[in-house]
Design an enzyme around this catalytic site. Structure first.
Site, mmCIF file in Angstrom:
data_model
loop_
_atom_site.group_PDB
_atom_site.id
_atom_site.type_symbol
_atom_site.label_atom_id
_atom_site.label_comp_id
_atom_site.label_asym_id
_atom_site.label_seq_id
_atom_site.Cartn_x
_atom_site.Cartn_y
_atom_site.Cartn_z
ATOM 1 N N GLU A 246 10.447 -19.942 41.054
ATOM 2 C CA GLU A 246 9.346 -19.133 41.593
ATOM 3 C C GLU A 246 8.185 -20.063 41.918
ATOM 4 O O GLU A 246 8.108 -21.163 41.391
ATOM 5 C CB GLU A 246 8.872 -18.122 40.536
ATOM 6 C CG GLU A 246 9.937 -17.159 40.076
ATOM 7 C CD GLU A 246 9.678 -16.619 38.661
ATOM 8 O OE1 GLU A 246 8.650 -16.977 38.070
ATOM 9 O OE2 GLU A 246 10.524 -15.858 38.172
ATOM 10 N N LYS A 248 4.624 -21.609 41.461
ATOM 11 C CA LYS A 248 3.691 -21.710 40.343
ATOM 12 C C LYS A 248 2.306 -21.397 40.890
ATOM 13 O O LYS A 248 1.719 -22.189 41.624
ATOM 14 C CB LYS A 248 3.718 -23.107 39.722
ATOM 15 C CG LYS A 248 2.819 -23.214 38.484
ATOM 16 C CD LYS A 248 3.002 -24.558 37.799
ATOM 17 C CE LYS A 248 2.356 -24.608 36.427
ATOM 18 N NZ LYS A 248 0.986 -24.160 36.331
ATOM 19 N N ARG A 268 -4.700 -14.607 28.825
ATOM 20 C CA ARG A 268 -3.812 -15.525 28.134
ATOM 21 C C ARG A 268 -4.175 -15.700 26.664
ATOM 22 O O ARG A 268 -3.319 -15.942 25.825
ATOM 23 C CB ARG A 268 -3.908 -16.862 28.868
ATOM 24 C CG ARG A 268 -3.083 -17.919 28.293
ATOM 25 C CD ARG A 268 -3.422 -19.199 29.007
ATOM 26 N NE ARG A 268 -2.784 -20.255 28.300
ATOM 27 C CZ ARG A 268 -1.912 -21.085 28.835
ATOM 28 N NH1 ARG A 268 -1.625 -20.996 30.101
ATOM 29 N NH2 ARG A 268 -1.358 -22.016 28.118
ATOM 30 N N ARG A 408 6.508 -23.062 23.749
ATOM 31 C CA ARG A 408 6.495 -23.955 24.901
ATOM 32 C C ARG A 408 7.790 -24.744 24.856
ATOM 33 O O ARG A 408 7.877 -25.761 24.173
ATOM 34 C CB ARG A 408 5.287 -24.891 24.828
ATOM 35 C CG ARG A 408 5.074 -25.743 26.052
ATOM 36 C CD ARG A 408 3.933 -26.728 25.866
ATOM 37 N NE ARG A 408 2.617 -26.109 25.831
ATOM 38 C CZ ARG A 408 1.991 -25.624 26.892
ATOM 39 N NH1 ARG A 408 2.541 -25.693 28.081
ATOM 40 N NH2 ARG A 408 0.792 -25.074 26.768
ATOM 41 N N LYS A 414 7.849 -26.590 34.473
ATOM 42 C CA LYS A 414 6.921 -26.600 35.605
ATOM 43 C C LYS A 414 7.109 -27.874 36.424
ATOM 44 O O LYS A 414 7.243 -28.963 35.861
ATOM 45 C CB LYS A 414 5.480 -26.439 35.135
ATOM 46 C CG LYS A 414 5.068 -27.379 34.030
ATOM 47 C CD LYS A 414 3.715 -27.005 33.450
ATOM 48 C CE LYS A 414 3.416 -27.855 32.233
ATOM 49 N NZ LYS A 414 2.241 -27.442 31.479
#
Ligand code: AMP
Length: 548
Positions: A246, A248, A268, A408, A414
């Site tokens: 997707e 970012k 967040r 994480r 990423k």
């Protein structure tokens, strides 16, 4: 029997003197079993240095100065006495302990404090809210410190200041709960991911493993967000064969909850932001007729192109004149995950299945487009398109992966252009010079140590606009812990992103590493200090760069 705060303080002291994780887990485990229903969650929250559960919107809302004033009032003297003591020792908790020791000789000491008393007063402080009722807050703080013995004062001050310094992380607490109630750490972890409250999870653990497995997500209790690591398309493809890719989006993360037409939006950091972005809330409300919890990123757009991240933050921070800001900065949500639908918890399903549920339930106007592919060239093409369209890069995700709140890991990776940037927390600032003498000009940045302490890594003084320096000054001036010459130590709260050329070995910093050519990029007030880079990750960066 109710636990006294003194007993809690003795346990904290014992933990502070213990280095090994196993030993720490043992101490916590033994303390948990005898606690009653009311004390068990409080004990767990406080031991982790948090006055309230992670999902809660409650905040104690007292700054360091209020704490110092209360201690000064009780110990005799003024705030300056407290500040000087802290400057000498560098440890607010120990300084408070010493000052309260003097009070004891004057035998002010009165009632003993229970964990429950502390809980009641923390809740009162949170309920009182705002600055207007400062007097009422001062009264509560004075009463607390007046009743605290010196050792209790050490931990009370640290709890109020948000730095307990005893190094109980989530992993240690999870294992202690599992040990105390004879359940598996995996079941505790599973329940924690859904409930986002280890205190409550401990109460359930007491009922047994089955009860833990039954824990479901509850709407309007935000979950921690799943996070990403850096990596490469090639590595990920060799691992998964096929991956979901997707764009970012360079905006701000959100979590949207909707039940029976009532909608709430969380940032967040799990703070409610519904009031700040009513336009986005309305779009998402209209996008689905189901009860849902959705995960996504909201970006600012103008003429069909994304605007820099700062524009979105400006909207999120807004408390007044919201309507005029909606006109000025248009926001667009991009949903990429669904965690819960119509009472059903979805986080254990593979991502590919969650995606199907998402697409079926939510209008595609708000859903982030996705490419499912095993072809590296195709994925590279998506990456180039993302950059051409003004986005940050792409996110590639393992289609088989569950949603792991707060983790994480390598399940989300990423991919963005190679500028090395790093998120760190400001632990001190230095007064500027010349025309900047009245504001801070440079900042000491720290990373996260194994025990939850903050370890200095670098100073940054370049890359700031006048506006950014002003913003830093405003953000930090409420957080001052102590002053030492030109250096001002601050509560570790403000997260910044900095660019750098290289991680280097350095004997002048306690962690053994420093950044070469650090440069300020932006304030990251969407991130909390617990989310910054750890010393271990910095070491990984150092090793990766020497193998390049
Ligand atoms: P970073 O903040 O650099 O660790 O990158 C991870 C962040 O990228 C997430 O926390 C999201 O806020 C953001 N993000 C943007 N687009 C996506 C996406 N398609 N999937 C997941 N996260 C995304």
């Amino acid at each position: 029997m109710q636990m006294d705060f003194l007993e809690f303080s003795h346990i904290c002291e014992a933990l502070e003197g213990t280095a090994g994780r196993l030993d720490m887990t043992g101490i916590v485990r033994d303390a948990l079993s005898p606690l009653d229903e009311a004390d068990l969650p409080l004990f767990i929250h406080y031991l982790m240095g948090r006055p309230f559960p992670d999902w809660s919107q409650e905040k104690i809302g007292v700054g360091p100065n209020s704490v110092y004033d209360a201690v000064a009032y009780v110990a005799g003297g003024d705030r300056q006495v407290v500040v000087s003591a802290i400057n000498r020792s560098g440890d607010p908790g120990k300084s408070v302990e010493i000052l309260l020791g003097k009070k004891e000789q004057m035998s002010f000491f009165s009632e003993s404090l229970t964990l429950n008393d502390i809980g009641r007063d923390f809740t009162l402080l949170a309920v009182i809210g705002g600055n207007k009722s400062q007097r009422e807050k001062d009264r509560i703080l004075r009463r607390l410190f007046a009743n605290a013995s010196p050792l209790e004062g050490r931990y009370l001050a640290r709890l109020l200041l948000g730095e307990l310094r005893i190094g109980i992380g989530e992993g240690t607490m999870r294992d202690a709960i599992a040990g105390a109630f004879a359940v598996s750490p995996a079941a505790v972890e599973h329940a924690y991911q859904a409930a986002n409250d280890l205190g409550e999870v401990a109460l359930i653990a007491r009922k047994g493993e089955d009860a833990l497995n039954e824990v479901h997500i509850e709407p309007f209790r935000p979950l921690k967000m799943m996070l990403a690591k850096q990596g490469t398309v090639t590595d990920m493809l060799s691992e998964t064969g096929v991956l979901a890719a997707e764009y970012k989006y360079d905006g701000t993360r959100f979590q949207f909850h909707k039940v029976d037409g009532i909608c709430r939006m969380y940032s967040r950091r799990l703070e409610e932001v519904t009031h700040a972005i009513p336009d986005v809330v309305a779009m998402l409300d209209a996008a689905t007729s189901h009860d849902v919890i959705l995960d996504g990123e909201v970006i600012a757009v103008r003429d069909g192109r994304p605007l820099p991240f700062q524009y979105v933050l400006r909207r999120f921070r807004r408390k007044h004149d919201i309507a005029s800001h909606i006109k000025e900065i248009a926001l667009a949500p991009n949903i990429f995950d669904i965690l819960w639908i119509d009472g059903e918890t979805l986080i254990d399903l593979p991502f590919a299945e969650r995606r199907e549920r998402l697409v079926a339930a939510v209008s595609d106007t708000c859903v982030a487009p996705q490419l499912m592919s095993g072809d590296e060239e195709e994925i590279d093409a998506l990456y180039r398109n993302a950059l051409n369209d003004g986005h940050e890069g792409i996110m590639i995700k393992d289609p088989r992966s569950p949603y792991t709140p707060g983790v994480r890991g390598k399940l989300w990776v990423k991919i963005k252009p190679a500028v090395d940037t790093i998120d760190l927390v400001v632990t001190a600032a230095e007064w500027g010079e010349g025309k900047r003498a009245h504001i801070f000009g440079s900042f000491l940045l720290s990373c996260l140590g194994e025990d939850g302490s903050y370890i200095p890594l670098s100073k940054v003084a370049t890359g700031f606009s006048d506006e950014a320096l002003q913003e830093m000054y405003v953000a930090l001036s409420d957080l001052v812990l102590s002053e030492e010459g030109k250096m001002v130590h601050v509560e570790p709260q403000i997260v910044v992103e900095v660019g750098y050329a290289e991680v280097q070995k350095s004997p002048s910093y306690a962690g053994g590493f420093a950044l070469r050519f650090p440069r300020f990029i932006r304030l990251r007030d969407d991130k909390s200090p617990e989310e910054i880079e750890s010393l271990r990750m910095i070491e990984e960066r150092f090793l990766a760069q020497s193998s390049r």
